[in-house]
Design a protein around this motif. Sequence first.
Motif, PDB file in Angstrom:
ATOM      1  N   GLU A  86       0.996  -1.203   0.009  1.00 38.59           N
ATOM      2  CA  GLU A  86       0.040   0.046  -0.114  1.00 38.59           C
ATOM      3  C   GLU A  86       0.899   1.246  -0.217  1.00 38.59           C
ATOM      4  OE1 GLU A  86      -2.748  -0.113   3.356  1.00 38.59           O
ATOM      5  OE2 GLU A  86      -1.112   0.541   4.847  1.00 38.59           O
ATOM      6  N   MET A  87       2.324   1.185   0.271  1.00 37.24           N
ATOM      7  CA  MET A  87       2.841   2.427   0.329  1.00 37.24           C
ATOM      8  C   MET A  87       2.928   3.162  -0.941  1.00 37.24           C
ATOM      9  SD  MET A  87       6.354   1.595   2.795  1.00 37.24           S
ATOM     10  CE  MET A  87       6.164   1.343   4.577  1.00 37.24           C
ATOM     11  N   PRO A  88       3.055   2.625  -1.990  1.00 34.84           N
ATOM     12  CA  PRO A  88       3.172   3.575  -3.325  1.00 34.84           C
ATOM     13  C   PRO A  88       1.927   4.378  -3.372  1.00 34.84           C
ATOM     14  CG  PRO A  88       3.878   1.269  -3.828  1.00 34.84           C
ATOM     15  CD  PRO A  88       3.269   1.240  -2.492  1.00 34.84           C
ATOM     16  N   GLU A  89       0.742   4.030  -2.856  1.00 39.13           N
ATOM     17  CA  GLU A  89      -0.561   4.793  -3.092  1.00 39.13           C
ATOM     18  C   GLU A  89      -0.459   5.529  -1.821  1.00 39.13           C
ATOM     19  OE1 GLU A  89      -4.008   2.245  -3.381  1.00 39.13           O
ATOM     20  OE2 GLU A  89      -3.351   1.528  -5.386  1.00 39.13           O
ATOM     21  N   LEU A  90       0.258   5.462  -0.833  1.00 34.41           N
ATOM     22  CA  LEU A  90       0.081   6.528   0.006  1.00 34.41           C
ATOM     23  C   LEU A  90       1.090   7.597  -0.416  1.00 34.41           C
ATOM     24  CD1 LEU A  90       0.560   4.523   3.229  1.00 34.41           C
ATOM     25  CD2 LEU A  90      -1.567   5.319   2.775  1.00 34.41           C
ATOM     26  N   MET A  91       2.156   7.201  -1.092  1.00 35.00           N
ATOM     27  CA  MET A  91       3.241   8.105  -1.493  1.00 35.00           C
ATOM     28  C   MET A  91       2.417   9.202  -2.574  1.00 35.00           C
ATOM     29  SD  MET A  91       6.820   6.530  -1.598  1.00 35.00           S
ATOM     30  CE  MET A  91       6.528   4.750  -2.301  1.00 35.00           C
ATOM     31  N   GLU A  92       1.686   8.515  -3.422  1.00 35.70           N
ATOM     32  CA  GLU A  92       0.846   9.350  -4.359  1.00 35.70           C
ATOM     33  C   GLU A  92      -0.031  10.085  -3.908  1.00 35.70           C
ATOM     34  OE1 GLU A  92      -1.290   6.352  -7.020  1.00 35.70           O
ATOM     35  OE2 GLU A  92       0.854   5.452  -7.611  1.00 35.70           O
ATOM     36  N   LEU A  93      -0.852   9.814  -2.874  1.00 36.14           N
ATOM     37  CA  LEU A  93      -1.747  10.480  -2.047  1.00 36.14           C
ATOM     38  C   LEU A  93      -1.118  11.771  -1.167  1.00 36.14           C
ATOM     39  CD1 LEU A  93      -4.220   8.058  -0.478  1.00 36.14           C
ATOM     40  CD2 LEU A  93      -4.710   9.644  -2.351  1.00 36.14           C
ATOM     41  N   GLN A  94       0.030  11.410  -0.823  1.00 32.22           N
ATOM     42  CA  GLN A  94       0.922  12.655  -0.202  1.00 32.22           C
ATOM     43  C   GLN A  94       1.220  13.799  -1.117  1.00 32.22           C
ATOM     44  OE1 GLN A  94       1.806  13.338   2.798  1.00 32.22           O
ATOM     45  NE2 GLN A  94       3.106  15.005   2.229  1.00 32.22           N
TER      46      GLN A  94
END
Length: 189
Positions: A86-94
């Motif tokens: 899930e980290m890549p999507e959290l980075m995109e949201l950030q």
Amino acid sequence: MRRLPAYLFLVVLLVYVACDAPDTPPVEPTVTEITNDGPLRASDLGKAPDFALPTLEADSLRLSDLKGRIVVLNFWATWCAPCRQEMPELMELQEEFEDRGLSVLGVSMDTRSLFDPDGPKALVSLFAERLAINYPVVMGSPAVAEAYGGVYALPTTFVIDQDGQIAERYIGMVNRDILETALHRLLDK
């Protein structure tokens, strides 16, 4: 021909598994669990407990310093495959929502281990650097996890509104669509 002792084989296997984990290619994230009745709402959870935890850069970060922003508080660990997914999507949201008032904050729940007797901070720093995590990461503690109702599964993610109230809690991996829906609801109020 001499055989390797069983314990040496086990150590080599553990090192191989530990070293191989961060290179796992990302899998399309899906929601694996969001409690039985959907995400818990603010009326169930109340105010987000404040904390001051050490960052990877040797200072500390206080949650209350982010008041006025929406915070996606993500409890994770380096050994947790769904956390890594899930980290890549959290980075995109950030990246996409930072200018609109979003702060993603990672809380590493890595603890001391046989292979890291001095503590996990160096491991977590290396992991964050390898993945180029674009949001702050702090080193969690059992006390903080307990203050949030007990973090019994990783990942566990809280969405905290601009007033410091917990808007939602997700147990297990959460995908971008679910988080984005929560963010839009809070941004549009």
